[in-house]
Motif scaffolding. Sequence first.
Motif, PDB file in Angstrom:
ATOM      1  N   GLY A  70     -11.403  -0.268   0.225  1.00 17.85           N
ATOM      2  CA  GLY A  70     -10.154  -0.738   0.800  1.00 17.85           C
ATOM      3  C   GLY A  70      -8.901  -0.242   0.115  1.00 17.85           C
ATOM      4  O   GLY A  70      -7.850  -0.131   0.753  1.00 17.85           O
ATOM      5  N   ILE A  71      -9.001   0.058  -1.191  1.00 16.75           N
ATOM      6  CA  ILE A  71      -7.801   0.422  -1.959  1.00 16.75           C
ATOM      7  C   ILE A  71      -7.762   1.906  -2.297  1.00 16.75           C
ATOM      8  O   ILE A  71      -6.731   2.569  -2.103  1.00 16.75           O
ATOM      9  CB  ILE A  71      -7.734  -0.409  -3.263  1.00 16.75           C
ATOM     10  N   LEU A  72      -8.872   2.444  -2.798  1.00 19.89           N
ATOM     11  CA  LEU A  72      -8.868   3.839  -3.241  1.00 19.89           C
ATOM     12  C   LEU A  72      -9.054   4.828  -2.097  1.00 19.89           C
ATOM     13  O   LEU A  72      -8.576   5.964  -2.177  1.00 19.89           O
ATOM     14  CB  LEU A  72      -9.965   4.047  -4.296  1.00 19.89           C
ATOM     15  N   ASP A 160      -1.790  -0.291   3.807  1.00 22.42           N
ATOM     16  CA  ASP A 160      -0.520   0.419   3.963  1.00 22.42           C
ATOM     17  C   ASP A 160       0.425   0.191   2.795  1.00 22.42           C
ATOM     18  O   ASP A 160       1.466   0.845   2.702  1.00 22.42           O
ATOM     19  CB  ASP A 160       0.182  -0.022   5.257  1.00 22.42           C
ATOM     20  N   THR A 161       0.091  -0.753   1.925  1.00 23.06           N
ATOM     21  CA  THR A 161       0.990  -1.121   0.824  1.00 23.06           C
ATOM     22  C   THR A 161       0.286  -1.074  -0.530  1.00 23.06           C
ATOM     23  O   THR A 161       0.567  -0.211  -1.359  1.00 23.06           O
ATOM     24  CB  THR A 161       1.555  -2.529   1.064  1.00 23.06           C
ATOM     25  N   VAL A 162      -0.664  -1.987  -0.728  1.00 26.37           N
ATOM     26  CA  VAL A 162      -1.363  -2.070  -2.022  1.00 26.37           C
ATOM     27  C   VAL A 162      -2.124  -0.783  -2.306  1.00 26.37           C
ATOM     28  O   VAL A 162      -2.097  -0.268  -3.433  1.00 26.37           O
ATOM     29  CB  VAL A 162      -2.320  -3.277  -2.040  1.00 26.37           C
ATOM     30  N   PHE A 166      -1.372   1.482  -5.543  1.00 33.80           N
ATOM     31  CA  PHE A 166      -2.348   1.588  -6.621  1.00 33.80           C
ATOM     32  C   PHE A 166      -2.777   3.035  -6.844  1.00 33.80           C
ATOM     33  O   PHE A 166      -2.936   3.466  -7.983  1.00 33.80           O
ATOM     34  CB  PHE A 166      -3.568   0.718  -6.320  1.00 33.80           C
ATOM     35  N   ARG A 167      -2.960   3.778  -5.768  1.00 31.80           N
ATOM     36  CA  ARG A 167      -3.300   5.195  -5.927  1.00 31.80           C
ATOM     37  C   ARG A 167      -2.158   5.939  -6.608  1.00 31.80           C
ATOM     38  O   ARG A 167      -2.381   6.865  -7.396  1.00 31.80           O
ATOM     39  CB  ARG A 167      -3.618   5.818  -4.561  1.00 31.80           C
ATOM     40  N   LEU A 171      -2.109   8.186 -10.052  1.00 31.30           N
ATOM     41  CA  LEU A 171      -1.614   9.564  -9.985  1.00 31.30           C
ATOM     42  C   LEU A 171      -0.261   9.724 -10.670  1.00 31.30           C
ATOM     43  O   LEU A 171       0.356  10.789 -10.591  1.00 31.30           O
ATOM     44  CB  LEU A 171      -1.503   9.997  -8.515  1.00 31.30           C
ATOM     45  N   PHE A 172       0.214   8.666 -11.344  1.00 28.21           N
ATOM     46  CA  PHE A 172       1.491   8.668 -12.071  1.00 28.21           C
ATOM     47  C   PHE A 172       2.682   8.952 -11.145  1.00 28.21           C
ATOM     48  O   PHE A 172       3.655   9.588 -11.550  1.00 28.21           O
ATOM     49  CB  PHE A 172       1.466   9.686 -13.225  1.00 28.21           C
TER      50      PHE A 172
END
Length: 239
Positions: A70-72, A160-162, A166-167, A171-172
């Motif tokens: 879901g996030i990555l 669409d947000t978290v 987080f990615r 990835l700085f």
Amino acid sequence: MYFIDQFLWLIFPYITLTIFVVGHIYRYNTDQFGWQARSSEFLHKDRNLKWGSTLFHWGIILVFFGHVAGILVPKGFYEIIGISEPLYHWGAIWIGGGAGVITVVGVILLLVRRSTVERIRKNSTRSDFIVLILLSFVILTGFTNTVGYTATGGTFDYRDTVGPWFRGILLFSPNYQLMVGAPIGFQIHILSSFLLFAIWPFTRLVHMWSIPLTYLNRHYIVYRKRNPKKAFKAMERNS
């Protein structure tokens, strides 16, 4: 508010992740003997340990892969492989919710056991209770976000947000403004998760990185019964 938002969603995550990485290196170089789970099974073996440990570990594995999905994994990837929005949310609610129930029940059983069994409670450290309480809080807030918000028709889409935020952290190149308007339940869950990362290296959680692969080719240990009286007489003759 500008500074607070920037601190919470830009500075704080990097502080906790730095402690997470540096803390593990420090712990490994200074306390390899303590790099273990400190199992309490030999102190008290009961059903709470059997079911609590099994449910918690299997549940947390499922929750981890759910967060990865879901996030990555970007939202566009699912569109490419033909997974529609309703189908994804069905899986997130039912599969993710099921994994959440398993994990919640497991961690509660472990917390109750450590708090109520006197022998275990006296042999527990402060960090044992802190990590269990914080783990329970992180799991419960994540579970309520899935079941209490998403399943009841909440319109917030964390993909669409978290997810992009987080990615971006990894990835700085984070955009902290993506998190400013997130529901408070999601914000609390994320901040408490980063706090868990910060204390991780200094608790029993470090044992997660010690995968016992050597057990696969380790020779069996053979135990044989001996008559205590005969063994004692044999020792006397040899002496």
